[in-house]
Scaffold this motif. Structure first.
Motif: not given
Length: 377
Positions: A101-105
């Motif tokens: 899971i990668i953060s949107e920012r």
């Protein structure tokens, strides 16, 4: 006696199970998440490690959590494994990793560095599914999940449910797919995970409510990537259409209106063919779409006839054509070649001016158990 001596000599050269890993000595990572501060460039890595005693059904067990979440901060992705040895009393082990899971920012800054790290790692997990989170990473990585106590397995199970709908059983997006599509003009759409609720369900007591939608993860919109950088997002309907038109999804549900009443149909075995059509004055890009339809819900009061079936097919064709036209306009306005015109023989400079001809041919193959819905006079 001679055979015995030969066997004894051969045993000297046997090393045994030198690469065997004792499960009790491993910190088995089920889910991993990464965030990156755009101002400092510092990464925050999250690892959910399975707690075997937390999965036990034995009564009186003192450990309740099925996983423990560790987080580390550093300016280099390659140093996180070393950092785990200072906190985890077991060997860091990612062979059973379920999802990233990668953060949107971080995604909006570009994740080429992350893709290269995974691809170049000797123990890489490039076949793992990738998601983008529009909720705080701390919330996503510190929440319990319903029906499956291991969040990584919960997310992978949701992915597995839709796997049969995809062509050749391909998952929505894996790291290795994104790596292969890096140089394409066609955007890559990655599913977005969102946490519904103000605070994470960090204890199982938060999941005692029957309405789990108040505190839990869900999937809907899609993050649009071009050359490994997130450039925007699309809603769930557009995400489904993107997957269908790019030959990744072969089944989806559509609702049409017939004689003032709604009919839900499932489009199965969707086939999409692309070809260029000759014209003296402009470029014509043709989309030929065929689909088999199955009625899921019919609210019509009229009897199901051959003529009525043709109406459903026609309405489905018109509805899909309208969606594609709107989808195409949206992509051109944003500069996203969502139909892959450039990667299918189009010109990089003039693809926005390319006219798209849409040809849809659907066929009703299943209408349910009754030819006429029940109704009261």
């Amino acid at each position: 006696m001679k055979a015995f001596l030969i066997g004894l000599i051969l045993l000297v050269f046997c090393t045994g199970c030198w690469d065997m890993k004792e499960i009790n000595a491993l910190a088995i990572v089920s889910l991993a998440g990464v965030d990156k501060n755009p101002e400092t460039g510092e990464y925050t890595a999250y690892y959910q490690v399975i707690n075997p005693t937390g999965l036990s059904t034995r009564q009186g067990s003192s450990a309740r959590a099925a996983v423990y979440t560790y987080n580390f901060k550093d300016f280099s992705l390659g140093r996180f494994t070393d950092r785990t040895s200072r906190v985890m009393p077991r060997k860091f082990f990612t062979a059973h990793l379920q999802s990233y899971i990668i953060s949107e920012r971080y995604a909006r800054q570009g994740i080429l560095d992350f893709i290269n790290f995974i691809e170049l790692n000797p123990e890489r997990r490039a076949n793992v599914v990738l998601y983008i989170s529009d909720s705080p990473m701390n919330t996503i990585m510190n929440s319990f999940t319903p029906l499956d106590r291991v969040p990584g397995r919960f997310i992978r199970s949701l992915t597995n449910l839709v796997k049969p709908s995809f062509s050749m059983g391909t998952f929505p997006i894996r790291i290795k797919e994104m790596a292969k599509e890096l140089h394409l003009h066609t955007p890559t759409v990655v599913p977005i995970v969102h946490y519904a609720g103000e605070n994470p369900s960090s204890t199982t007591n938060r999941l005692e409510e029957i309405d789990v939608s108040k505190n839990g993860m869900k999937f809907g919109d899609g993050a649009v990537f071009i050359h490994a950088r997130m450039v925007g997002r699309i809603d769930e309907t557009s995400k489904t259409l993107y997957l269908v038109l790019n030959k990744k999804l072969m089944k989806y549900t559509e609702t049409v209106k017939i004689n003032g009443d709604y009919v839900d149909v499932e489009a199965q075995n969707v086939r999409v063919k692309r070809k260029w059509e000759k014209d003296k004055h402009t470029s014509l890009f043709a989309l030929n779409i065929k689909a088999d339809l199955r009625i899921l819900n019919n609210q019509q009061k009229s009897k199901m006839t051959v003529q009525n079936l043709r109406q459903i097919e026609t309405s489905f064709n018109q509805r899909l054509e309208e969606r594609i036209e709107s989808f195409e306009r949206m992509g051109k306005e944003k500069g996203w070649d969502l139909l892959g015109i450039q990667d299918n023989g189009g010109n990089e400079m003039t693809w926005r001016q390319t006219k798209v001809n849409i040809h849809i041919n659907s066929r009703m193959t299943a209408i349910g158990n009754t030819s006429t819905p029940y109704h009261l006079e």
